[in-house]
Design an enzyme around this catalytic site. Structure first.
Site, PDB file in Angstrom:
ATOM      1  N   ILE A  13     -19.269 -33.845 -21.984  1.00 50.25           N
ATOM      2  CA  ILE A  13     -19.659 -33.211 -20.718  1.00 50.25           C
ATOM      3  C   ILE A  13     -18.454 -32.539 -20.072  1.00 50.25           C
ATOM      4  O   ILE A  13     -18.552 -31.441 -19.522  1.00 50.25           O
ATOM      5  CB  ILE A  13     -20.282 -34.241 -19.765  1.00 50.25           C
ATOM      6  CG1 ILE A  13     -21.426 -34.990 -20.450  1.00 50.25           C
ATOM      7  CG2 ILE A  13     -20.810 -33.556 -18.508  1.00 50.25           C
ATOM      8  CD1 ILE A  13     -21.920 -36.203 -19.686  1.00 50.25           C
ATOM      9  N   SER A 126     -24.599 -42.140 -13.293  1.00 47.97           N
ATOM     10  CA  SER A 126     -25.605 -42.233 -14.345  1.00 47.97           C
ATOM     11  C   SER A 126     -26.909 -42.805 -13.799  1.00 47.97           C
ATOM     12  O   SER A 126     -26.904 -43.572 -12.825  1.00 47.97           O
ATOM     13  CB  SER A 126     -25.070 -43.143 -15.462  1.00 47.97           C
ATOM     14  OG  SER A 126     -26.100 -43.536 -16.340  1.00 47.97           O
ATOM     15  N   TYR A 151     -22.077 -51.259 -19.050  1.00 45.60           N
ATOM     16  CA  TYR A 151     -21.858 -49.840 -18.745  1.00 45.60           C
ATOM     17  C   TYR A 151     -22.566 -49.462 -17.451  1.00 45.60           C
ATOM     18  O   TYR A 151     -21.971 -48.867 -16.541  1.00 45.60           O
ATOM     19  CB  TYR A 151     -22.361 -48.954 -19.893  1.00 45.60           C
ATOM     20  CG  TYR A 151     -22.473 -47.498 -19.496  1.00 45.60           C
ATOM     21  CD1 TYR A 151     -21.335 -46.709 -19.339  1.00 45.60           C
ATOM     22  CD2 TYR A 151     -23.722 -46.916 -19.251  1.00 45.60           C
ATOM     23  CE1 TYR A 151     -21.428 -45.383 -18.951  1.00 45.60           C
ATOM     24  CE2 TYR A 151     -23.824 -45.588 -18.870  1.00 45.60           C
ATOM     25  CZ  TYR A 151     -22.682 -44.827 -18.718  1.00 45.60           C
ATOM     26  OH  TYR A 151     -22.775 -43.519 -18.316  1.00 45.60           O
ATOM     27  N   LYS A 155     -21.108 -48.263 -13.460  1.00 39.96           N
ATOM     28  CA  LYS A 155     -21.508 -47.105 -12.659  1.00 39.96           C
ATOM     29  C   LYS A 155     -21.992 -47.536 -11.283  1.00 39.96           C
ATOM     30  O   LYS A 155     -21.697 -46.892 -10.272  1.00 39.96           O
ATOM     31  CB  LYS A 155     -22.584 -46.300 -13.393  1.00 39.96           C
ATOM     32  CG  LYS A 155     -22.078 -45.619 -14.662  1.00 39.96           C
ATOM     33  CD  LYS A 155     -20.903 -44.692 -14.392  1.00 39.96           C
ATOM     34  CE  LYS A 155     -20.428 -43.962 -15.641  1.00 39.96           C
ATOM     35  NZ  LYS A 155     -19.255 -43.099 -15.404  1.00 39.96           N
TER      36      LYS A 155
END
Length: 340
Positions: A13, A126, A151, A155
């Protein structure tokens, strides 16, 4: 020209966002530790834009290195922070790696950003912050459920850290872009997703299987309560996603933000199952994909797709590319790097 720092700027990204920033006339400084990327991506960026961004190899976990970098670049007008470990499955297996890499680095960056004259940061967040949302599509007001993976938890915590810092440092302005599932590649096929080792994401595993690098694609579960039993996600073309970062950055630079911490969903608003993604690839590539049904994977949510009205109306951003467009560009990229 405004000087913008992009951390993780050689990643999937990040590299596409660097291209869009340079196309909009920004001067880009780029940091990457090359742990999941390649310096050769610089050549692709330069070939597309005609401008080579300033690259510094730097491990953001080394606080003194971060401090020294910002001392040399006190005229940065904004930071787009991508640098993080990002695989759900790996985070379940290696939680401490994820907490160290994703949280310590954010803290070290924020400590420096609040000392800048222009304290603007875009955070790569996310849809995993929502956990398994109770309602679809997911709005920004959806309550955050317990994270399904370390993960996702990084975030959630990352957003909390930024929100608390914005409350304490009122001159800091931040936007968290909660994006869904980025796929595809630049239309030039000069940059794209280039995972090191076995891909952790669906689309590069599909293209590598079609290219003969993988024997078979595993579909993790076909007994979910969805239309065909496989997980549903919102797959967004990476170029659309990159453009959202530039628009969000301009919102902060122009002081158009309505509070000093804002969140936006970045997706297409359309949910596609794993089997639908496979079918899309087969349609655009003309290739039949070898896949098998495997057991469910720990950490996966059943369904997640975005309500994008807030981004559409307040940011003035809307996804332009279809699932077929994204899959076609991903295959074009795979063919390019494999000389097919």
């Amino acid at each position: 020209m405004k000087k913008i720092l992009v951390t993780g700027g050689l990643g999937f990204i990040g590299s596409h966002t660097v291209v869009e920033l340079q196309n909009e006339g920004f001067e880009v400084l780029l940091i990457d530790d090359l742990s999941n990327s390649s310096e050769s991506v610089l050549d692709g960026i330069t070939s597309i834009t005609g401008k080579k961004p300033t690259f510094t190899k730097l491990d953001l976990k080394e606080r003194s290195s971060v401090e020294n970098f910002f001392k040399q670049h006190e005229d940065i007008s904004g930071v787009i922070h991508f640098a993080a470990s990002k695989a759900v499955g790996e985070s379940v297996e290696k939680p401490l790696l994820y907490y160290e890499n994703n949280l310590n680095t954010l803290i070290y960056i924020l400590k420096e950003v609040i000392g800048l004259k222009d304290s603007n940061i875009i955070f790569s967040s996310s849809c995993t912050v929502y956990g398994q949302a109770e309602k679809m599509p997911i709005t920004e007001q959806a309550p955050t459920q317990p994270a399904e993976s370390p993960y996702g938890n990084t975030k959630q915590i990352g957003e909390e850290i930024i929100k608390d810092t914005c409350r304490a440092s009122v001159h800091l302005k931040a936007i968290a872009l909660r994006y869904f599932n980025p796929i595809g590649a630049h239309s030039s096929a000069k940059i794209g997703e280039l995972p090191i080792g076995v891909p952790q994401n669906l689309v590069p595993f599909i293209t590598q299987t079609a290219a003969g690098l993988r024997d078979c694609l595993s579909v993790f579960g076909d007994d979910y309560p969805t239309k065909d039993g496989t997980c549903i996600r919102d797959y967004i073309h990476v170029v659309d996603l990159a453009k959202a970062h530039v628009i969000a950055l301009k919102r902060l630079l122009n002081k158009d933000n309505t509070s000093n911490f804002e969140t936006f969903n970045i997706g297409t608003g359309v949910g596609s199952s794993v089997l639908e993604v496979i079918k899309s690839f087969e349609n655009v590539s003309g290739k039949s994909l070898n896949y098998k049904i495997a057991p469910r994977r720990e950490g996966d949510v059943i369904s997640a797709f975005a309500d994008t009205e807030k981004a559409n109306t307040k940011l003035g951003w809307k996804a332009q590319s279809s699932l077929d467009d994204a899959m076609r560009s991903a295959w074009k990229w795979e063919q390019k790097i494999r000389n097919l």
